[in-house]
Design a protein around this motif. Structure first.
Motif, PDB file in Angstrom:
ATOM      1  N   SER A 164       1.708  16.010   5.262  1.00  0.00           N
ATOM      2  CA  SER A 164       3.064  15.996   4.695  1.00  0.00           C
ATOM      3  C   SER A 164       3.273  14.819   3.630  1.00  0.00           C
ATOM      4  CB  SER A 164       4.087  15.661   5.867  1.00  0.00           C
ATOM      5  OG  SER A 164       4.091  16.713   6.724  1.00  0.00           O
ATOM      6  N   ASP A 204       6.162  12.899   1.481  1.00  0.00           N
ATOM      7  CA  ASP A 204       7.535  12.574   1.447  1.00  0.00           C
ATOM      8  C   ASP A 204       8.537  13.737   2.266  1.00  0.00           C
ATOM      9  OD1 ASP A 204       7.087  10.501  -0.238  1.00  0.00           O
ATOM     10  OD2 ASP A 204       7.169  11.824  -2.002  1.00  0.00           O
ATOM     11  N   LYS A 242       7.766  16.632   3.269  1.00  0.00           N
ATOM     12  CA  LYS A 242       7.435  17.891   3.188  1.00  0.00           C
ATOM     13  C   LYS A 242       5.954  18.191   3.159  1.00  0.00           C
ATOM     14  CE  LYS A 242      11.506  18.145  -0.226  1.00  0.00           C
ATOM     15  NZ  LYS A 242      11.738  18.142  -1.369  1.00  0.00           N
TER      16      LYS A 242
END
Length: 196
Positions: free
Chosen positions: A172, A174, A176
């Motif tokens: 991931s 940030d 996301k």
């Protein structure tokens, strides 16, 4: 004479009651000892075992003595596991995981190319695996290793038979999933593992 017989019978009754009480107390003590011994043998549940959540050494060199120490602490989840569909990899070149409750363990993303260090953290019945840095064996420098989050699980181990199912989530950035790097680890790590 009658009084003597009555006194004698009362003393026998009292002694009998006292012996029964002592036997009952001894049985309780033995049961308590057995309960304590059985909980010591089990080592408590894996949830009762302390897991060092702050250890993040990033040290790629892990010794077998660490695994032996963990095995001796009664923690039944610690140890080496091999992917069931790669039983020929007994030297653990790429299709194995070394589950550790403290420190980090090296994970293979691509044989002879990409290796990372991961830490394991109990979460209910599952074990989350977190990225804790690239391994010194990694040769690819184009991947943004420093951007990958270390507080989001990259994989989850779920109990299965005498081992685990590993579900690869991916790196991931940030908050996301890093789609460009999602497949790294999926091919080599995702699957069912049995204890080696």
């Amino acid at each position: 004479m009658r009084t003597t017989i009555i006194l004698f019978c009362m003393m026998l009754c009292l002694m009998s009651c006292r012996d029964n009480k002592e036997n009952t107390d001894n049985e309780l003590d033995e049961n308590q000892i057995e309960n304590i011994e059985s909980s010591d043998e089990i080592g408590g549940s894996s949830q009762d075992q302390p897991i060092d959540r702050n250890t993040n050494t990033g040290d790629p060199d892990t010794s077998d003595s660490d695994s032996e120490e963990e095995a001796n602490t009664g923690n039944s989840i610690a140890g080496k596991y091999i992917r069931s569909d790669h039983p020929e990899d007994w030297n653990c070149s790429c299709f194995c995981i070394d589950v550790k409750t403290t420190g980090t363990s090296e994970l293979c993303l691509s044989k002879d190319k990409l290796y990372i260090n991961g830490r394991f953290e109990q979460s209910g019945n599952n074990i989350n695996i977190y990225y804790s840095g690239k391994s010194s064996k990694t040769t690819d420098s184009e991947i943004p290793w420093d951007k990958f989050e270390k507080s989001t699980p990259i994989a989850v181990l779920s109990p299965s038979g005498n081992g685990f199912d590993l579900d690869w989530k991916g790196f991931s950035i940030d908050g996301k999933i890093a789609v460009d790097y999602a497949l790294y680890g999926k091919k080599t790590l995702e699957g069912t593992y049995k204890k080696k």
